[in-house]
Design an enzyme around this catalytic site. Structure first.
Site, PDB file in Angstrom:
ATOM      1  CG  ASP A  95     -41.088 -19.068  -3.933  1.00  0.00           C
ATOM      2  OD1 ASP A  95     -40.094 -19.487  -4.554  1.00  0.00           O
ATOM      3  OD2 ASP A  95     -41.565 -17.925  -4.087  1.00  0.00           O
ATOM      4  CE  LYS A 148     -44.145 -10.419 -15.153  1.00  0.00           C
ATOM      5  NZ  LYS A 148     -44.965  -9.741 -14.190  1.00  0.00           N
ATOM      6  CG  ASP A 200     -43.836 -19.160  -8.050  1.00  0.00           C
ATOM      7  OD1 ASP A 200     -44.002 -19.180  -6.823  1.00  0.00           O
ATOM      8  OD2 ASP A 200     -43.487 -18.138  -8.673  1.00  0.00           O
TER       9      ASP A 200
HETATM   10  P1  GTP Z   1     -43.824 -12.075  -3.084  1.00  0.00           P
HETATM   11  O1  GTP Z   1     -43.658 -10.903  -2.136  1.00  0.00           O
HETATM   12  O2  GTP Z   1     -45.201 -12.635  -3.014  1.00  0.00           O
HETATM   13  O3  GTP Z   1     -43.387 -11.791  -4.481  1.00  0.00           O
HETATM   14  O4  GTP Z   1     -42.897 -13.276  -2.573  1.00  0.00           O
HETATM   15  P2  GTP Z   1     -41.359 -13.281  -2.129  1.00  0.00           P
HETATM   16  O5  GTP Z   1     -41.121 -12.207  -1.143  1.00  0.00           O
HETATM   17  O6  GTP Z   1     -41.057 -14.670  -1.661  1.00  0.00           O
HETATM   18  O7  GTP Z   1     -40.572 -12.925  -3.453  1.00  0.00           O
HETATM   19  P3  GTP Z   1     -40.138 -13.888  -4.628  1.00  0.00           P
HETATM   20  O8  GTP Z   1     -41.185 -14.942  -4.831  1.00  0.00           O
HETATM   21  O9  GTP Z   1     -39.760 -13.093  -5.788  1.00  0.00           O
HETATM   22  O10 GTP Z   1     -38.815 -14.522  -4.038  1.00  0.00           O
HETATM   23  C1  GTP Z   1     -38.176 -15.628  -4.593  1.00  0.00           C
HETATM   24  C2  GTP Z   1     -37.404 -16.339  -3.483  1.00  0.00           C
HETATM   25  O11 GTP Z   1     -36.395 -15.481  -2.975  1.00  0.00           O
HETATM   26  C3  GTP Z   1     -38.277 -16.722  -2.307  1.00  0.00           C
HETATM   27  O12 GTP Z   1     -37.846 -17.977  -1.852  1.00  0.00           O
HETATM   28  C4  GTP Z   1     -37.997 -15.630  -1.271  1.00  0.00           C
HETATM   29  O13 GTP Z   1     -38.085 -16.131   0.053  1.00  0.00           O
HETATM   30  C5  GTP Z   1     -36.563 -15.259  -1.590  1.00  0.00           C
HETATM   31  N1  GTP Z   1     -36.277 -13.839  -1.348  1.00  0.00           N
HETATM   32  C6  GTP Z   1     -36.843 -12.759  -1.986  1.00  0.00           C
HETATM   33  N2  GTP Z   1     -36.308 -11.613  -1.534  1.00  0.00           N
HETATM   34  C7  GTP Z   1     -35.376 -11.962  -0.605  1.00  0.00           C
HETATM   35  C8  GTP Z   1     -34.478 -11.208   0.229  1.00  0.00           C
HETATM   36  O14 GTP Z   1     -34.429  -9.972   0.205  1.00  0.00           O
HETATM   37  N3  GTP Z   1     -33.656 -11.916   1.076  1.00  0.00           N
HETATM   38  C9  GTP Z   1     -33.694 -13.288   1.127  1.00  0.00           C
HETATM   39  N4  GTP Z   1     -32.871 -13.906   1.973  1.00  0.00           N
HETATM   40  N5  GTP Z   1     -34.525 -14.021   0.366  1.00  0.00           N
HETATM   41  C10 GTP Z   1     -35.361 -13.360  -0.494  1.00  0.00           C
END
Ligand code: GTP
Length: 375
Positions: free
Chosen positions: A126, A177, A238
């Site tokens: 993302d 943070k 982001d």
């Molecule tokens: P929010 O729920 O809005 O915080 O978004 P998110 O679920 O994408 O979490 P976050 O932005 O912290 O994740 C950072 C990156 O890691 C993103 O590209 C997510 O797709 C990926 N990601 C987060 N958790 C997992 C997981 O459990 N498995 C995989 N494969 N990717 C994950």
């Protein structure tokens, strides 16, 4: 054909050829956009956001990408297939239960071909960035680090975990943070792109959720590993929230954010083939209108994204907003900083401002909402 090498400190440095993209998150901050579509598949500048990351990875010499999927995993492969259209070899590994960012990495290492000492690029799915990927790989090789992290500088670090480094760029701590001004010891934050020496990925515990940010990195540091930071302050965003997503898409259209995958010329707006735009509609600020969407006469679309099959009726004003697939915005309705979920209908003469989110399939009758934070 092998990609050209980058020159780092006068020494030829071969690029990394393998990458893992983390695309399994639920994207809760982006709801309702992520109800039917995982965050990396939401169109930004007319193509699924992930396309921009894959194209940038390819341009930096990456040949093989493993996508670590979980939430709505089934939609990735039908779109990207084996990756040959992008000149990449793509593989997909799906977690039955989400394993977190670190667990997801551990779960896909068996698909990598790199030798234990070779660098592997890792990207959050993302992040929109102009990061010099070759330079990050070059820094990793030159410093002999176990992990190298892209760090970016932010004006207000209070919302982020901080990553201070020493004079040589070596990471000295991972700080939560900051709560007080004294705790703001740096403006450097983790920007969500890393190079791991492949063998380090093998040390992440298997079969349970692991956070790379909260567990793996602090654990490696405590164990004496070499974590190198590379500050690269080019474009970075982001795309985790609707406002950021809309901004990122507009910046891609305007050419402020670099991507080889924007399907058209940079400019004030991008209308994809099959978009039906009235001659006197006005599109500006990097707006993007997807195929099968229709924009009525006199409508003004500024800094906004209108997804496939959506309809914006005559005289509507859509500013810094996202109109989901198949949604409808009624005549003379004003959206500013709003999100209309897929298939939702906002009737005529409404006003939705300042972060309002209309859920997928919801119906808002004509003239029923005047929302402003000033009232
Ligand atoms: P929010 O729920 O809005 O915080 O978004 P998110 O679920 O994408 O979490 P976050 O932005 O912290 O994740 C950072 C990156 O890691 C993103 O590209 C997510 O797709 C990926 N990601 C987060 N958790 C997992 C997981 O459990 N498995 C995989 N494969 N990717 C994950």
């Amino acid at each position: 054909m092998r990609a050209q090498s980058a020159t780092v400190a006068g020494v030829e440095s071969p690029p990394a050829t393998e990458a893992i993209l983390l695309v399994g998150g639920k994207g809760t901050r982006l709801r309702p956009l992520t109800v039917h579509t995982p965050k990396p598949m939401i169109p930004a500048a007319g193509v699924p956001f992930l396309t921009h990351q894959l194209a940038r990875a390819k341009a930096a010499g990456i040949e093989h990408v493993v996508l670590a999927t979980s939430y709505l995993a089934e939609v990735f492969e039908p779109h990207f297939g084996d990756g040959s259209e992008l000149g990449l070899h793509l593989e997909y590994v799906t977690e039955t239960d989400p394993l977190g960012t670190g667990g997801a990495l551990r779960n896909v290492v068996h698909r990598l071909h790199s030798a234990p000492g070779e660098p592997v690029l890792v990207f959050n799915g993302d992040i929109l960035t102009g990061l010099d990927i070759r330079e990050l790989v070059g820094t990793h090789r030159r410093t002999g680090a176990d992990v190298s992290l892209h760090l970016t500088r932010v004006e207000d670090p209070r919302a982020f975990g901080l990553v201070p480094t020493d004079a040589d760029g070596r990471v000295t701590a991972f700080l939560e943070k900051p709560q007080t001004p004294e705790e703001i010891v740096t403006d450097q934050i983790n920007a969500g792109a890393y190079v791991f020496t492949r063998s380090v990925l093998d040390t992440i515990p298997a079969g349970r959720p692991v956070s790379v940010e909260r567990e793996t990195f602090p654990g490696l540091l405590a164990a004496g590993a070499h974590l190198q930071g590379m500050v690269d302050s080019t474009y970075w965003l982001d795309l985790g929230t609707p406002q950021a997503f809309v901004r990122g898409s507009a910046d891609l259209v305007l050419g402020r954010a670099p991507s080889p995958a924007v399907p058209g010329r940079h400019g004030e707006h991008l209308a994809l083939p099959g978009a039906d735009i009235a001659p006197d509609a006005k599109l500006s600020g990097g707006s993007c209108v997807s195929a099968g969407a229709a924009i009525g006469g006199g409508a003004r679309i500024d800094g906004s994204t209108v997804l496939a099959g959506a309809v914006v009726e005559p005289g509507a004003v859509v500013r810094n907003s996202l109109v989901g697939a198949g949604a409808r915005v009624g005549a003379r309705t004003v959206l500013d900083g709003a999100v209309v979920g897929d298939g939702a209908e906002v009737g005529a003469d409404n006003e939705l401002l300042h972060g309002v989110r209309v859920w997928c399939g919801a119906r808002i009758p004509a003239g029923s909402v005047r929302f402003s934070s000033d009232q």
